[in-house]
Write a protein that holds these residues in place. Structure first.
Motif, PDB file in Angstrom:
ATOM      1  N   SER A 159       0.876  -1.264   0.239  1.00 13.04           N
ATOM      2  CA  SER A 159      -0.037  -0.005   0.106  1.00 13.04           C
ATOM      3  C   SER A 159       0.962   1.241   0.016  1.00 13.04           C
ATOM      4  N   ALA A 160       2.058   1.379   0.662  1.00 14.33           N
ATOM      5  CA  ALA A 160       2.927   2.297   0.790  1.00 14.33           C
ATOM      6  C   ALA A 160       3.567   2.507  -0.470  1.00 14.33           C
ATOM      7  N   TRP A 176       4.538   6.072  -5.352  1.00 14.95           N
ATOM      8  CA  TRP A 176       4.353   5.968  -6.643  1.00 14.95           C
ATOM      9  C   TRP A 176       3.514   7.236  -7.035  1.00 14.95           C
ATOM     10  N   ALA A 177       2.168   7.185  -6.561  1.00 14.89           N
ATOM     11  CA  ALA A 177       1.323   8.266  -6.946  1.00 14.89           C
ATOM     12  C   ALA A 177       1.910   9.628  -6.420  1.00 14.89           C
ATOM     13  N   THR A 178       2.584   9.850  -5.828  1.00 18.66           N
ATOM     14  CA  THR A 178       3.262  11.041  -5.026  1.00 18.66           C
ATOM     15  C   THR A 178       4.146  11.746  -6.104  1.00 18.66           C
ATOM     16  N   GLN A 216       2.946  -2.351 -12.153  1.00 22.55           N
ATOM     17  CA  GLN A 216       2.287  -3.939 -12.737  1.00 22.55           C
ATOM     18  C   GLN A 216       1.835  -4.696 -11.651  1.00 22.55           C
ATOM     19  N   SER A 217       2.554  -4.609 -10.250  1.00 22.56           N
ATOM     20  CA  SER A 217       2.402  -5.322  -9.110  1.00 22.56           C
ATOM     21  C   SER A 217       1.613  -4.569  -8.071  1.00 22.56           C
TER      22      SER A 217
END
Length: 290
Positions: free
Chosen positions: A107-108, A113-115, A124-125
């Motif tokens: 989750s972290a 990544w989204a930051t 991909q995973s």
């Protein structure tokens, strides 16, 4: 496909209506009266806003894909972090490791990544949005929280149009932002009896939305200073409207996530407080002094 978040395009567009279906007809009327449209656009960074549609000069709520990806990833992490924190408390642990198991680490990783800039492909995973809603795993719960959160954010932007706020910064900008917050919060929470479980779900989505705003201000000078209230103040004012019994679920999720967000800044929650309400109040006060 640009992003798996696009699998939720219809749910995202419908979120402002579906979050409070008892008010959907009223929203349809507001949409038609003010000629409001919604646009999911492929833009980097976080930038949900109102703009005038170029050809018709009518208001358009802009929802960048990168913003949606970040909000979904934060929704996922808020859920996972809070669940694991609660489990650690039940086990009598004195400390909590935010990367103590694979569930937390995955989750972290997605949140980290989204930051980024919002231009890279989804990993991909690991967790990701899905179009189906048959399961009850972390990703499914994250999507439900995300849809409530984007509904609150959308209603905040709708409020700017309905309340006829100018689309430029003025000396009244901060007050206008408070008015838009109040409009969005009341849209989600007003009118339901306290015993209705839908009220808690909407409040959790609201909490994720304002925590998202706070997450964008950690370790940085707020980019919206002098036009928007401080994020910690928005957390306090909007979550305080939800007061149902003594379960303190909203105070708990805010306390856990804020501890995570501000850990590297030296701000530490006083977990010896008598309640999550007291702990959260002290924590927000410390953040305001930072």
């Amino acid at each position: 496909m640009r992003s798996p978040i696009c699998l939720l395009e219809s749910q995202i567009s419908g979120a402002p209506f579906n979050v409070a279906p008892e008010k959907a007809r009223r929203l349809e009327q507001l949409r038609d009266d003010h000629k409001i449209d919604f646009a999911i656009v492929d833009e980097p960074l976080f930038g949900v806003r109102v703009r005038l549609e170029a050809n018709r000069q009518t208001p358009e709520i802009v929802l960048p894909i990168a913003s949606l990806e970040y909000l979904w990833a934060l929704s996922h992490h808020c859920w996972v972090l809070t669940q694991e924190y609660a489990e650690a408390q039940r086990a009598g642990a004195e400390q909590f490791d935010c990367s103590g198991n694979q569930r937390l680490r995955e989750s972290a990783h997605i949140l980290q990544w989204a930051t980024g800039t919002g231009t890279e492909s989804w990993p991909q995973s690991g967790p990701r949005p899905r179009g189906d809603s048959d399961s009850c795993d972390d990703s499914a719960v994250a999507t439900e929280l995300f849809l409530c959160a984007i509904a609150w954010i959308s209603h905040h932007e709708i409020a700017h149009v309905v309340l006829q706020h100018p689309l430029i910064n003025t000396v009244f900008s901060e007050q206008e932002e408070r008015e838009a917050d109040e409009h969005a919060t009341k849209w989600l929470l007003d009118g339901l009896p306290q015993s209705d479980p839908k009220l808690k779900k909407r409040a959790l989505g609201l909490a994720v939305a304002v925590l998202c705003l706070q997450s964008l201000e950690v370790d940085t000078v707020p980019c919206l200073r002098n036009t928007h209230p401080a994020a910690h103040d928005r957390i306090f004012k909007n979550t305080a409207i939800y007061q149902v019994g003594n379960d303190e679920v909203i105070e708990a999720i805010c306390t856990v996530v804020l501890q995570y967000l501000f850990y590297s800044t030296g701000i530490v929650a006083n977990v010896d407080g008598a309640s999550f309400l007291e702990i959260l109040g002290d924590l927000l006060l410390d953040i305001s002094r930072k």
